[in-house]
Design a protein around this motif. Structure first.
Motif, PDB file in Angstrom:
ATOM      1  N   ASN A 122       0.795  -1.165  -0.189  1.00  0.00           N
ATOM      2  CA  ASN A 122       0.021   0.151  -0.022  1.00  0.00           C
ATOM      3  C   ASN A 122       0.954   1.151   0.152  1.00  0.00           C
ATOM      4  OD1 ASN A 122      -1.536   2.258   1.021  1.00  0.00           O
ATOM      5  ND2 ASN A 122      -2.897   0.879   1.917  1.00  0.00           N
ATOM      6  N   TYR A 123       1.119   1.841  -1.239  1.00  0.00           N
ATOM      7  CA  TYR A 123       2.103   2.615  -1.283  1.00  0.00           C
ATOM      8  C   TYR A 123       1.861   4.139  -0.507  1.00  0.00           C
ATOM      9  CZ  TYR A 123       4.217  -0.105  -4.524  1.00  0.00           C
ATOM     10  OH  TYR A 123       4.766  -1.266  -5.420  1.00  0.00           O
ATOM     11  N   ALA A 124       0.416   4.274  -0.107  1.00  0.00           N
ATOM     12  CA  ALA A 124       0.352   5.666   0.661  1.00  0.00           C
ATOM     13  C   ALA A 124       0.977   5.310   2.185  1.00  0.00           C
ATOM     14  CB  ALA A 124      -1.064   5.874   0.607  1.00  0.00           C
ATOM     15  N   ARG A 125       0.647   4.291   2.634  1.00  0.00           N
ATOM     16  CA  ARG A 125       1.167   3.738   3.867  1.00  0.00           C
ATOM     17  C   ARG A 125       2.681   3.718   3.710  1.00  0.00           C
ATOM     18  NH1 ARG A 125      -2.934   0.438   7.734  1.00  0.00           N
ATOM     19  NH2 ARG A 125      -1.517   1.358   9.084  1.00  0.00           N
ATOM     20  N   LEU A 126       3.192   3.219   2.802  1.00  0.00           N
ATOM     21  CA  LEU A 126       4.580   2.871   2.490  1.00  0.00           C
ATOM     22  C   LEU A 126       5.369   3.886   2.784  1.00  0.00           C
ATOM     23  CD1 LEU A 126       6.805   0.423   2.032  1.00  0.00           C
ATOM     24  CD2 LEU A 126       6.439   0.845  -0.156  1.00  0.00           C
ATOM     25  N   ILE A 127       4.916   5.101   2.219  1.00  0.00           N
ATOM     26  CA  ILE A 127       5.516   6.480   2.019  1.00  0.00           C
ATOM     27  C   ILE A 127       5.573   7.047   3.256  1.00  0.00           C
ATOM     28  CG2 ILE A 127       5.409   8.826   1.196  1.00  0.00           C
ATOM     29  CD1 ILE A 127       4.508   7.505  -1.555  1.00  0.00           C
ATOM     30  N   ALA A 128       4.256   6.957   4.012  1.00  0.00           N
ATOM     31  CA  ALA A 128       3.940   7.553   5.406  1.00  0.00           C
ATOM     32  C   ALA A 128       4.792   6.863   6.485  1.00  0.00           C
ATOM     33  CB  ALA A 128       2.429   7.631   5.674  1.00  0.00           C
ATOM     34  N   GLU A 129       4.675   5.536   6.622  1.00  0.00           N
ATOM     35  CA  GLU A 129       5.369   4.640   7.650  1.00  0.00           C
ATOM     36  C   GLU A 129       6.554   4.068   7.244  1.00  0.00           C
ATOM     37  OE1 GLU A 129       2.114   2.233   8.546  1.00  0.00           O
ATOM     38  OE2 GLU A 129       0.679   3.630   8.727  1.00  0.00           O
ATOM     39  N   GLY A 130       6.853   3.809   5.982  1.00  0.00           N
ATOM     40  CA  GLY A 130       7.959   2.987   5.608  1.00  0.00           C
ATOM     41  C   GLY A 130       7.407   1.457   5.645  1.00  0.00           C
ATOM     42  N   PRO A 131       8.327   0.369   5.365  1.00  0.00           N
ATOM     43  CA  PRO A 131       7.758  -0.820   5.115  1.00  0.00           C
ATOM     44  C   PRO A 131       7.421  -1.489   6.568  1.00  0.00           C
ATOM     45  CG  PRO A 131      10.402  -0.822   5.226  1.00  0.00           C
ATOM     46  CD  PRO A 131       9.726   0.478   4.891  1.00  0.00           C
ATOM     47  N   THR A 132       6.220  -1.610   6.807  1.00  0.00           N
ATOM     48  CA  THR A 132       5.457  -1.957   8.002  1.00  0.00           C
ATOM     49  C   THR A 132       4.607  -3.373   7.697  1.00  0.00           C
ATOM     50  OG1 THR A 132       3.615  -0.905   7.911  1.00  0.00           O
ATOM     51  CG2 THR A 132       5.596  -0.077   9.325  1.00  0.00           C
ATOM     52  N   ASP A 133       4.143  -4.116   8.528  1.00  0.00           N
ATOM     53  CA  ASP A 133       3.134  -5.258   8.250  1.00  0.00           C
ATOM     54  C   ASP A 133       1.875  -4.636   7.688  1.00  0.00           C
ATOM     55  OD1 ASP A 133       4.783  -7.524   8.863  1.00  0.00           O
ATOM     56  OD2 ASP A 133       4.158  -7.359  11.121  1.00  0.00           O
TER      57      ASP A 133
END
Length: 353
Positions: free
Chosen positions: A118-129
């Motif tokens: 989920n690229y929105a979350r990836l950008i905001a949080e980095g790689p997470t579960d």
């Protein structure tokens, strides 16, 4: 709202529940039914359990036994041999869920087999579960279920190879999170493929070794094919709410005869050799021709299925290439169909179509 085509586990929920209640044989880890009960579900018991597949019992037993081992199952056959149908019902009977599906195409990316983000979350949080988007195969590994991959040979070769570690090690590494997903007991994969259609990619020898291949043949006899077509036409007619059409066995047998003769290049009596068209003329296409004819008869005819209702559908199924297939079809009409006295109405309708 009612689904146009319910999933197998929903459509046949009562049968699956009955089999589960009566099933006292050993079940492999993660299976909802024993292997014997799965075979009964697919082939029927002659009473309350309806047959989902008409064909060799041994083929189905081999397929089910494969899924009880650590080898994946590859259902191979020409288009229209019920590969998708069998894979769906196997998953429904074993896991109770046939929806863990990857549809293979020329554009299938590796993420569809492994995982995405989920690229929105990836950008905001980095790689997470939370940012990871699991593929259907990853979800099947986590839950110990059967995953399905349709048209494996349409998937690009480099993407196909993403399966090798999954199938051999039963592990899916996630290096971005410094972790991995290990398959739970009950996980396996059913892939379908054909090597006669256009636009296919050969499987690497390394990937082929991870599969046990079961070849699904065309129906062995005309009677068997007529039975398959009649049953599926009845099911489709009910799901589509088509107005009732009187028994159409005569036209079903005619369509099956035409398809089988052109497919094999020989008339039913074995006396006349024929040219075959470029298409496969599968059982699935025969079902489509009859279903379309029933709609014509119900909505625009007198309610009974006549030769004219199926003629246009047959022509459309046979003549894929207007030049070469057109010649094959006209020759068949004039040398075979025209000479059969009880087919004269069909000859006229097909000639006009």
């Amino acid at each position: 709202m009612t689904a146009l085509r319910p999933h197998a586990e929903d459509q046949y929920a009562e049968e699956l529940a009955q089999l589960a209640r009566d099933d006292d044989r050993p079940r492999p880890p993660g299976w909802r039914l024993s292997p014997q009960a799965v075979v009964t579900y697919l082939l029927g018991d002659g009473a309350k359990i309806t047959p989902k597949y008409v064909g060799s019992r041994r083929l189905i037993e081999v397929a089910v036994a494969t899924l009880a081992t650590d080898r994946a199952l590859l259902l191979l056959g020409v288009p229209g041999t019920a590969k998708t149908w069998v894979s769906e019902h196997l998953a429904a009977a074993i896991s109770g869920d046939s929806k863990l599906l990857v549809q293979g195409t020329a554009g299938t990316a590796e993420e569809a087999i492994r995982y995405g983000w989920n690229y929105a979350r990836l950008i905001a949080e980095g790689p997470t579960d939370a940012a990871l988007v699991p593929s259907p195969i990853m979800r099947a590994m986590r839950t110990g279920a059967i995953a399905r991959l349709e048209e494996l040979t349409r998937v690009p070769s480099d993407v196909q190879d993403a399966l090798i570690t999954i199938l051999s090690e039963k592990t899916l590494p996630v290096p971005e999170l410094n972790t991995e997903v290990q398959a739970q007991r009950g996980f396996n994969l059913i892939a379908t493929a054909n090597d006669r259609d256009r636009g296919v990619n050969e499987l690497s020898s390394a990937l082929r070794r991870r599969f046990n291949t079961v070849v699904l043949p065309m129906p062995a006899s005309a009677d068997e094919e007529v039975e398959i077509v009649a049953r599926r036409v009845a099911q489709l007619g009910a799901s589509l709410d088509l107005p009732a059409v009187p028994t159409a066995l005569e036209e079903i047998r005619r369509v099956v005869t035409v398809f089988r003769e052109l497919r094999t290049g020989l008339t039913e009596d074995g006396r006349t050799k024929l040219k075959s068209p470029t298409g496969t003329l599968s059982t699935a296409e025969a079902i489509s021709v009859i279903t379309n004819g029933m709609a014509l008869a119900a909505h625009f005819g007198d309610g009974s299925l006549h030769p004219g209702d199926v003629a246009a559908g047959i022509v459309g199924a046979v003549v894929k290439d207007p030049v070469s297939d057109g010649l094959v079809w006209r020759e068949y009409l004039e040398t075979v169909v025209r000479e059969r006295p009880d087919w004269i109405d069909f000859y006229r309708a097909a000639r006009d179509a």
